[in-house]
Write an enzyme that holds these catalytic residues in place. Structure first.
Site: not given
Ligand code: JJ5
Length: 440
Positions: A181-182, A184, A212
């Protein structure tokens, strides 16, 4: 990111690409002369014709992402390259498909002989945890896509970038694939920056993971469609329970910490939801126009009701505190809270009620990917390998306007995508549930 500038979209490369891609003879044999992509191949950020016209009118080039895909010349000599793959954070359908795609593509198409699996997320790069590095071969990964979860294991939370780079250097890793995710992806960028500071040629390429579906500049995230299909099953169970009881309510809590895409999509697809609550749309519980009275009237009129609540909905109503290991704010359990409030309200109104609360999060996250998601994971994994072999770094691969692109990590993590309460998705929810536009 509202005010993107062209320089924000520039993709960093480790250096000049001097090696002929081993895919060249392969593509020729396949009869495909158009398979290679130049670094100039571009995909519009905003493909609305009026916006494109406006930018030209102002004498500017429209903003574009770099297209993903194989390059004719690559940076790394495949025979001397060592790749590593790490999966981080919560489970999501398709993780094993992404691992498999990366291994198959790197090994068979590029001829990379050694691909390491980092066990249990970034923990696997810190020796004290005692995890053992896995040797990922085509044989090892050949069947893993038929299972949910991640065969590498996963963990939450960051680790010290300097220590992780020490370990990567020790293992002589040239390319690190971060499936996560973001948080990582930010971790991957910290690794890349530390490697760059040391003059160590390490390419870090991310495959973004978010069940999500809240990533900007991403048509859809992998696993999202599979998750929606599994969520529809949970809603069906809730509907069955509700219909089978006198004055039954089936309540299903779905994922969506900040963005209610799964709740909306599954509710529409099921055709069985009467009320959907998402983080983007605030709601009142009490009063003639609140959720509680709406549900009560529906139950009195029709004998049952189905309510879908996204985990991040109504956070103004529940107690919260602290953060989890990934640094995400801990959410109060809106499902348990709502269950109590609904039962209390029906008791107060002397209306009989049988409420069944279903929290299917782990059942949804752990299922194997659908056929479409398998294809998608395969394509994302392949795009990640092409990017890495070309020496791109600090990027994630994404699909935007149906085309695979490279996004700088900073752009991908700059904002999240949410359901527009004035948009067509939410309108479809209102139309299919019959719930009022606002609970006030
Ligand atoms: O602060 C955050 C945030 C910022 C962008 N918390 C959760 C999700 C988020 N995004 C979306 C996102 C989700 C997964 C990945 Cl891998 C990326 Cl790069 C962005």
């Amino acid at each position: 990111m509202a005010d993107l500038k062209p320089e924000d979209l520039v993709i960093r490369s480790l250096g000049e690409r001097t090696i002929d891609s081993p895919l060249d003879p392969y593509f020729k044999e396949c009869g495909n002369n158009h398979a290679f992509y130049s670094d100039d191949a571009r995909v519009l950020v905003d493909n609305n014709l009026a916006s494109v016209r406006q930018t030209f009118h102002e004498g500017r080039e429209p903003l574009c992402f770099e297209a993903a895909g194989p390059r004719r010349k690559i940076f790394f000599d495949p025979a001397k390259t060592i790749c590593a793959v790490v999966t981080c954070g919560g489970l999501c359908p398709g993780l094993n498909d992404v691992i498999r795609a990366i291994v198959m593509q790197a090994y068979h198409r590029y001829g990379v002989p050694r691909i390491l699996g980092i066990p249990y997320g970034f923990e696997g790069l810190i020796p004290e945890y005692g995890h053992h590095i896995i040797n990922l071969t085509p044989g090892y990964v050949s069947n893993i896509h038929t299972f949910g979860g991640t065969d590498l294991g996963t963990s939450r939370g960051p680790q010290d970038p300097s220590r992780m780079v020490d370990r990567l250097q020790e293992l002589k890793v040239n390319i690190l694939f971060v499936v996560g995710g973001d948080g990582s992806q930010r971790g991957g960028r910290a690794i890349q920056e530390e490697a760059f500071r040391r003059g160590y040629h390490l390419s870090v390429v991310g495959v973004p993971k978010t069940i999500d579906n809240d990533m900007i500049y991403m048509d859809k995230s992998f696993g999202y469609e599979t998750a929606c299909a599994a969520a529809v099953e949970a809603i069906h169970a809730g509907h069955t329970e509700a219909r089978s009881a006198r004055n039954g309510i089936g309540m299903v809590k779905l994922m969506g910490r900040h963005s209610g895409f799964i709740a909306c999509a599954a509710a529409i697809a099921s055709g069985e939801a009467n009320c959907v609550l998402i983080p983007e749309v605030p709601f009142a519980l009490e009063g003639d126009h609140g959720v509680l009275e709406h549900l009560r009237q529906r139950v009195v009129r029709r004998g049952h009701a189905v309510i879908i609540v996204a985990e991040g909905a109504g956070q103004d109503l529940v107690e919260t505190g602290g953060t989890d290991a990934s640094g995400n704010r801990r959410l109060g359990d809106i499902g348990v809270f709502l269950k109590g409030r609904i039962e209390g309200y029906f008791r107060q109104c002397k209306t009989e009620l049988t409420l069944k609360y279903i929290d299917p999060s782990y059942m949804i996250r752990s299922v194997p990917a659908s056929a479409q998601d398998r294809i998608y994971c395969m394509r994302l994994g392949q795009a990640a390998v092409h990017a890495a072999m070309a020496g791109k770094s600090g990027v994630v691969v994404a699909r935007w306007h149906s085309t695979y692109v490279h996004l700088p990590v900073a752009v991908a993590t700059s904002a999240r995508r949410t359901v527009d309460p004035g948009g067509d998705i939410w309108l479809s929810v209102l139309e299919s549930t019959g719930q009022p536009p606002r609970f006030y």
